[in-house]
Enzyme design. Structure first.
Site, PDB file in Angstrom:
ATOM      1  CD  GLU A   1      -2.738  -1.401  -0.043  1.00  0.00           C
ATOM      2  OE1 GLU A   1      -2.901  -0.439  -0.828  1.00  0.00           O
ATOM      3  OE2 GLU A   1      -3.185  -2.546  -0.260  1.00  0.00           O
TER       4      GLU A   1
ATOM      5  N   PRO B   1      -7.272  -9.372 -18.907  1.00  0.00           N
ATOM      6  CG  PRO B   1      -7.931 -11.120 -20.341  1.00  0.00           C
ATOM      7  CD  PRO B   1      -8.422  -9.827 -19.703  1.00  0.00           C
TER       8      PRO B   1
ATOM      9  CB  THR C   1       7.985  -4.599 -13.774  1.00  0.00           C
ATOM     10  OG1 THR C   1       7.332  -3.488 -14.432  1.00  0.00           O
ATOM     11  CG2 THR C   1       8.508  -4.136 -12.429  1.00  0.00           C
TER      12      THR C   1
ATOM     13  CD1 TRP D   1      -3.221  -6.939 -13.485  1.00  0.00           C
ATOM     14  CD2 TRP D   1      -1.999  -7.245 -11.640  1.00  0.00           C
ATOM     15  NE1 TRP D   1      -4.022  -6.677 -12.393  1.00  0.00           N
ATOM     16  CE2 TRP D   1      -3.296  -6.868 -11.259  1.00  0.00           C
ATOM     17  CE3 TRP D   1      -1.042  -7.502 -10.633  1.00  0.00           C
ATOM     18  CZ2 TRP D   1      -3.669  -6.739  -9.913  1.00  0.00           C
ATOM     19  CZ3 TRP D   1      -1.420  -7.369  -9.301  1.00  0.00           C
ATOM     20  CH2 TRP D   1      -2.715  -6.989  -8.950  1.00  0.00           C
TER      21      TRP D   1
ATOM     22  CG  HIS E   1      -1.909  -3.761  -8.636  1.00  0.00           C
ATOM     23  ND1 HIS E   1      -3.253  -3.446  -8.687  1.00  0.00           N
ATOM     24  CD2 HIS E   1      -1.581  -3.783  -7.310  1.00  0.00           C
ATOM     25  CE1 HIS E   1      -3.719  -3.297  -7.461  1.00  0.00           C
ATOM     26  NE2 HIS E   1      -2.729  -3.484  -6.603  1.00  0.00           N
TER      27      HIS E   1
HETATM   28 ZN    ZN Z   1      -2.736  -2.891  -4.724  1.00  0.00          ZN
HETATM   29 CA    CA Z   2       6.569  -2.947 -16.725  1.00  0.00          CA
END
Ligand code: ZN
Ligand code: CA
Length: 293
Positions: free
Chosen positions: A193, A209, A219, A204, A202
């Site tokens: 947090e 998807p 990342t 992703w 995040h």
């Molecule tokens: Zn989160």
């Molecule tokens: Ca990335």
């Protein structure tokens, strides 16, 4: 619209910060220290019982943050791991405030009997935070509280992004049952947090998807949140372009279990330091010494 403008502005400043850091090729490092106030919201229990968590448990959250943001966690990736090279010491530290907003000495740990056993997210934002928050320009506010929200079952914490926050709601909420280290069990809810609070998305990219973008270059893209403790490499060379090492499921900004979530990356460090150098620069040590002395 004003939030979108703020988001765009901070993204611009973040790119500028990262670019100037690259150009400077600086080897010197500055540690960012964030003064913290912990508000413990309870229901009248004795200290150390139920929602009225002990000072030791409250302090364990500060310890956890310092370990995770300084790469001092005992379970950090070792040098043989393919993601070791991008594992970052974020050079961000946390200390409990020693002066309250009026300049009086404080332990930095406040307790409030709010005479209610649990709270929804909306109640926390509309009632709890506005009645307890300390000036967000001078302190990072953290609340320990029993979150029970039928609209968001299982939520154990939430942090405000720097561009979509307000003077009465800014900060990090952590459920009392995952606050710091509880009964020897590791929790990374606070670390995750605070990552949001410092503008991390995040990994992703919240577009599952569809291979969302977290705006962090090191990342790998991934299609969706992970859970449990995947085996490395997880989803290598998938259609999102993860590469041979697969998802960075051991990152604090994924949803994997705490015991296998152990690192921030250099790109995430740059993004957080950009935030601390711009829109969240006001509480850094040289600006508000009274919070520390
Ligand atoms: Zn989160
Ligand atoms: Ca990335």
């Amino acid at each position: 619209p004003s939030i979108l403008l703020k988001i765009d502005d901070l993204e611009f400043k973040t790119r500028e910060f990262i670019q100037s850091k690259k150009l400077a090729k600086s080897t010197s490092s500055a540690t960012y220290t964030i003064p913290v106030v912990i508000h413990i919201i309870h229901n009248g229990e004795p200290i150390g019982t139920g929602t009225n968590i002990s000072d030791i448990q409250a302090l364990s959250q500060i310890t956890r943050l310092n370990e995770d943001f300084r790469k001092m966690n005992a379970d950090a990736l070792n040098s043989t791991h393919p993601y070791y090279a991008i594992q970052a010491d974020c050079e961000i530290e946390f200390c409990l405030a020693v002066r309250d907003p009026a300049g009086n000495s404080t332990t930095g740990i406040l307790r409030y009997n709010k005479m209610q056993p649990s709270w929804t997210i909306a109640q926390i934002d509309s009632t709890v935070k506005p009645s307890t928050i300390w000036n967000r320009n001078n302190y990072m506010n953290i609340w320990s509280i029993n979150i029970q929200d039928p609209n968001s079952p299982g939520v154990d914490g939430f942090g405000t992004f720097p561009s979509s926050t307000s003077d009465t709601t800014d900060g990090v909420v952590i459920a009392n049952w995952v606050f710091g280290t509880v009964g020897g069990v590791k929790s990374i809810v606070g670390t995750h947090e605070v990552g949001h609070y410092l503008n991390l998305k995040h990994v992703w990219g919240d577009n599952q998807p569809n291979c969302g973008d977290d705006l962090v270059s090191d990342t790998p893209p991934s299609s969706e949140p992970n859970s449990g403790c995947p085996t490395f490499p997880h989803n290598p060379n998938d259609s999102c372009g993860t590469g041979p090492n697969g998802d960075i499921f051991m990152n604090y900004m994924d949803y994997s279990d705490a015991i296998c979530t152990v690192m921030f990356t250099t790109g995430q460090k740059d993004r957080m330091q950009a935030t601390l150098s711009t829109v969240r620069s006001s509480f850094l040590l040289n600006n508000i010494e009274p919070a520390y002395l």
